[in-house]
Design a protein around this motif. Structure first.
Motif, PDB file in Angstrom:
ATOM      1  N   GLU A  39       0.832  -1.208   0.000  1.00 50.70           N
ATOM      2  CA  GLU A  39       0.000   0.000   0.000  1.00 50.70           C
ATOM      3  C   GLU A  39       0.867   1.258   0.000  1.00 50.70           C
ATOM      4  O   GLU A  39       1.986   1.248   0.494  1.00 50.70           O
ATOM      5  CB  GLU A  39      -0.905   0.052   1.235  1.00 50.70           C
ATOM      6  CG  GLU A  39      -1.831  -1.126   1.410  1.00 50.70           C
ATOM      7  CD  GLU A  39      -1.332  -2.104   2.446  1.00 50.70           C
ATOM      8  OE1 GLU A  39      -2.159  -2.792   3.077  1.00 50.70           O
ATOM      9  OE2 GLU A  39      -0.096  -2.182   2.634  1.00 50.70           O
ATOM     10  N   LEU A  83      -5.354   6.171  -2.023  1.00 51.68           N
ATOM     11  CA  LEU A  83      -4.503   5.054  -1.653  1.00 51.68           C
ATOM     12  C   LEU A  83      -4.306   4.142  -2.851  1.00 51.68           C
ATOM     13  O   LEU A  83      -5.212   3.967  -3.670  1.00 51.68           O
ATOM     14  CB  LEU A  83      -5.115   4.255  -0.506  1.00 51.68           C
ATOM     15  CG  LEU A  83      -5.468   5.022   0.767  1.00 51.68           C
ATOM     16  CD1 LEU A  83      -5.991   4.049   1.826  1.00 51.68           C
ATOM     17  CD2 LEU A  83      -4.292   5.795   1.287  1.00 51.68           C
ATOM     18  N   SER A  84      -3.122   3.557  -2.928  1.00 48.42           N
ATOM     19  CA  SER A  84      -2.811   2.590  -3.978  1.00 48.42           C
ATOM     20  C   SER A  84      -2.364   1.290  -3.341  1.00 48.42           C
ATOM     21  O   SER A  84      -1.721   1.290  -2.285  1.00 48.42           O
ATOM     22  CB  SER A  84      -1.698   3.116  -4.882  1.00 48.42           C
ATOM     23  OG  SER A  84      -2.076   4.317  -5.513  1.00 48.42           O
ATOM     24  N   CYS A  85      -2.691   0.207  -4.001  1.00 49.79           N
ATOM     25  CA  CYS A  85      -2.269  -1.117  -3.554  1.00 49.79           C
ATOM     26  C   CYS A  85      -1.705  -1.843  -4.776  1.00 49.79           C
ATOM     27  O   CYS A  85      -2.464  -2.231  -5.674  1.00 49.79           O
ATOM     28  CB  CYS A  85      -3.421  -1.897  -2.962  1.00 49.79           C
ATOM     29  SG  CYS A  85      -3.023  -3.619  -2.561  1.00 49.79           S
ATOM     30  N   TRP A  89     -10.234  -2.935   0.487  1.00 49.98           N
ATOM     31  CA  TRP A  89      -9.617  -2.150   1.540  1.00 49.98           C
ATOM     32  C   TRP A  89     -10.396  -2.334   2.836  1.00 49.98           C
ATOM     33  O   TRP A  89     -11.637  -2.315   2.844  1.00 49.98           O
ATOM     34  CB  TRP A  89      -9.616  -0.662   1.163  1.00 49.98           C
ATOM     35  CG  TRP A  89      -8.733  -0.347   0.005  1.00 49.98           C
ATOM     36  CD1 TRP A  89      -9.074  -0.327  -1.324  1.00 49.98           C
ATOM     37  CD2 TRP A  89      -7.339  -0.024   0.061  1.00 49.98           C
ATOM     38  NE1 TRP A  89      -7.993  -0.002  -2.088  1.00 49.98           N
ATOM     39  CE2 TRP A  89      -6.911   0.192  -1.267  1.00 49.98           C
ATOM     40  CE3 TRP A  89      -6.421   0.117   1.096  1.00 49.98           C
ATOM     41  CZ2 TRP A  89      -5.586   0.541  -1.572  1.00 49.98           C
ATOM     42  CZ3 TRP A  89      -5.116   0.463   0.783  1.00 49.98           C
ATOM     43  CH2 TRP A  89      -4.717   0.673  -0.537  1.00 49.98           C
ATOM     44  N   THR A 138      -2.898  -2.915  -9.866  1.00 53.97           N
ATOM     45  CA  THR A 138      -3.053  -1.958  -8.776  1.00 53.97           C
ATOM     46  C   THR A 138      -4.526  -1.667  -8.527  1.00 53.97           C
ATOM     47  O   THR A 138      -5.303  -1.531  -9.471  1.00 53.97           O
ATOM     48  CB  THR A 138      -2.308  -0.650  -9.086  1.00 53.97           C
ATOM     49  OG1 THR A 138      -0.917  -0.933  -9.272  1.00 53.97           O
ATOM     50  CG2 THR A 138      -2.459   0.358  -7.960  1.00 53.97           C
ATOM     51  N   TYR A 143      -7.038   0.996  -6.328  1.00 54.83           N
ATOM     52  CA  TYR A 143      -7.012   2.326  -5.743  1.00 54.83           C
ATOM     53  C   TYR A 143      -8.209   2.545  -4.838  1.00 54.83           C
ATOM     54  O   TYR A 143      -9.270   1.939  -5.017  1.00 54.83           O
ATOM     55  CB  TYR A 143      -7.042   3.383  -6.850  1.00 54.83           C
ATOM     56  CG  TYR A 143      -5.923   3.258  -7.851  1.00 54.83           C
ATOM     57  CD1 TYR A 143      -6.121   2.610  -9.072  1.00 54.83           C
ATOM     58  CD2 TYR A 143      -4.655   3.769  -7.581  1.00 54.83           C
ATOM     59  CE1 TYR A 143      -5.094   2.489  -9.998  1.00 54.83           C
ATOM     60  CE2 TYR A 143      -3.620   3.654  -8.509  1.00 54.83           C
ATOM     61  CZ  TYR A 143      -3.847   3.016  -9.712  1.00 54.83           C
ATOM     62  OH  TYR A 143      -2.830   2.890 -10.622  1.00 54.83           O
ATOM     63  N   TYR A 158      -5.136   1.668   7.081  1.00 49.73           N
ATOM     64  CA  TYR A 158      -5.867   1.080   5.957  1.00 49.73           C
ATOM     65  C   TYR A 158      -5.051  -0.069   5.376  1.00 49.73           C
ATOM     66  O   TYR A 158      -3.865   0.087   5.068  1.00 49.73           O
ATOM     67  CB  TYR A 158      -6.139   2.140   4.902  1.00 49.73           C
ATOM     68  CG  TYR A 158      -7.250   3.082   5.291  1.00 49.73           C
ATOM     69  CD1 TYR A 158      -7.078   3.997   6.319  1.00 49.73           C
ATOM     70  CD2 TYR A 158      -8.482   3.046   4.644  1.00 49.73           C
ATOM     71  CE1 TYR A 158      -8.106   4.844   6.702  1.00 49.73           C
ATOM     72  CE2 TYR A 158      -9.510   3.894   5.005  1.00 49.73           C
ATOM     73  CZ  TYR A 158      -9.316   4.791   6.041  1.00 49.73           C
ATOM     74  OH  TYR A 158     -10.344   5.630   6.419  1.00 49.73           O
ATOM     75  N   TYR A 159      -5.723  -1.199   5.232  1.00 51.57           N
ATOM     76  CA  TYR A 159      -5.074  -2.404   4.743  1.00 51.57           C
ATOM     77  C   TYR A 159      -5.678  -2.825   3.407  1.00 51.57           C
ATOM     78  O   TYR A 159      -6.898  -2.848   3.246  1.00 51.57           O
ATOM     79  CB  TYR A 159      -5.253  -3.554   5.724  1.00 51.57           C
ATOM     80  CG  TYR A 159      -4.614  -3.337   7.071  1.00 51.57           C
ATOM     81  CD1 TYR A 159      -5.328  -2.761   8.118  1.00 51.57           C
ATOM     82  CD2 TYR A 159      -3.289  -3.708   7.298  1.00 51.57           C
ATOM     83  CE1 TYR A 159      -4.747  -2.563   9.359  1.00 51.57           C
ATOM     84  CE2 TYR A 159      -2.698  -3.518   8.535  1.00 51.57           C
ATOM     85  CZ  TYR A 159      -3.432  -2.945   9.561  1.00 51.57           C
ATOM     86  OH  TYR A 159      -2.851  -2.741  10.784  1.00 51.57           O
ATOM     87  N   CYS A 160      -4.808  -3.207   2.507  1.00 46.27           N
ATOM     88  CA  CYS A 160      -5.246  -3.795   1.248  1.00 46.27           C
ATOM     89  C   CYS A 160      -5.364  -5.302   1.451  1.00 46.27           C
ATOM     90  O   CYS A 160      -4.557  -5.909   2.168  1.00 46.27           O
ATOM     91  CB  CYS A 160      -4.227  -3.483   0.165  1.00 46.27           C
ATOM     92  SG  CYS A 160      -4.625  -4.154  -1.468  1.00 46.27           S
ATOM     93  N   GLY A 186      -1.839  -6.570   2.962  1.00 47.65           N
ATOM     94  CA  GLY A 186      -0.695  -5.688   2.935  1.00 47.65           C
ATOM     95  C   GLY A 186      -0.287  -5.301   4.347  1.00 47.65           C
ATOM     96  O   GLY A 186      -0.903  -5.709   5.328  1.00 47.65           O
ATOM     97  N   THR A 240      -1.304   1.185   5.695  1.00 47.21           N
ATOM     98  CA  THR A 240      -0.836   2.558   5.554  1.00 47.21           C
ATOM     99  C   THR A 240      -1.703   3.460   6.433  1.00 47.21           C
ATOM    100  O   THR A 240      -2.923   3.311   6.473  1.00 47.21           O
ATOM    101  CB  THR A 240      -0.857   3.020   4.084  1.00 47.21           C
ATOM    102  OG1 THR A 240      -0.273   4.320   3.965  1.00 47.21           O
ATOM    103  CG2 THR A 240      -2.269   3.052   3.509  1.00 47.21           C
TER     104      THR A 240
END
Length: 119
Positions: free
Chosen positions: A6, A20-22, A36, A77, A79, A93-95, A110, A113
C-alpha cells in the motif's frame, strides 16, 4: 504467494482527499476479490470497499458516497479514492486480496498505511 504493497496514506485536514494505492504481485484480474479494510485504535477491523474480478463493488456504510474503489489490471493496482474525509476516517488502511483455486481459498494482506484526518 501474493504480495500487496500500500501507499498514499498521510495526514490531511477534514474535508480533504487522499488516494490510496495497492500494488499487487501477480495478475489481479484473476483475484476473486480485492479490497480495503481499516482499523482504528481500539476498534475492530472493518470493511471499507471491495471490488470483484467482475468489477462489482461494495462499500461500508460509513464511506458510501465519499470513497471510490477502482482497479487497473494492467498495473496490477487497486485504488481507493477518499473524498470528504472526516476525523473518524482516521485508521490504518489495509489492502486485501482473496484468491481461490477450486476449494482452496487464500487471503492476503498488505502491511497497512496510516491515514490521519485532522479536525
Amino acid at each position: 504467494q501474493v504480495q500487496l504493497v500500500e501507499s498514499g496514506g498521510g495526514l490531511v485536514q477534514a474535508g480533504g482527499s487522499l488516494r490510496l494505492s495497492c500494488a499487487a504481485s501477480g495478475n489481479i484480474s484473476s483475484f476473486n476479490f480485492m479490497g480495503w479494510y481499516r482499523q482504528a485504535p481500539g476498534k475492530q477491523r472493518e470493511l471499507v470497499a471491495v471490488i470483484t474480478s467482475g468489477g462489482s463493488t461494495n462499500y461500508g456504510d460509513s464511506v458510501k458516497g465519499r470513497f471510490t474503489i477502482s482497479r487497473d489490471n494492467a498495473k496490477s493496482t487497486v485504488y481507493l479514492q477518499m473524498n470528504s474525509l472526516k476525523p473518524e476516517d482516521t485508521a490504518v488502511y489495509y489492502c486485501a486480496a482473496v484468491v481461490t483455486h477450486g476449494l482452496a481459498r487464500n487471503d492476503y494482506w498488505g502491511q497497512g498505511t496510516q491515514v490521519t484526518v485532522s479536525s
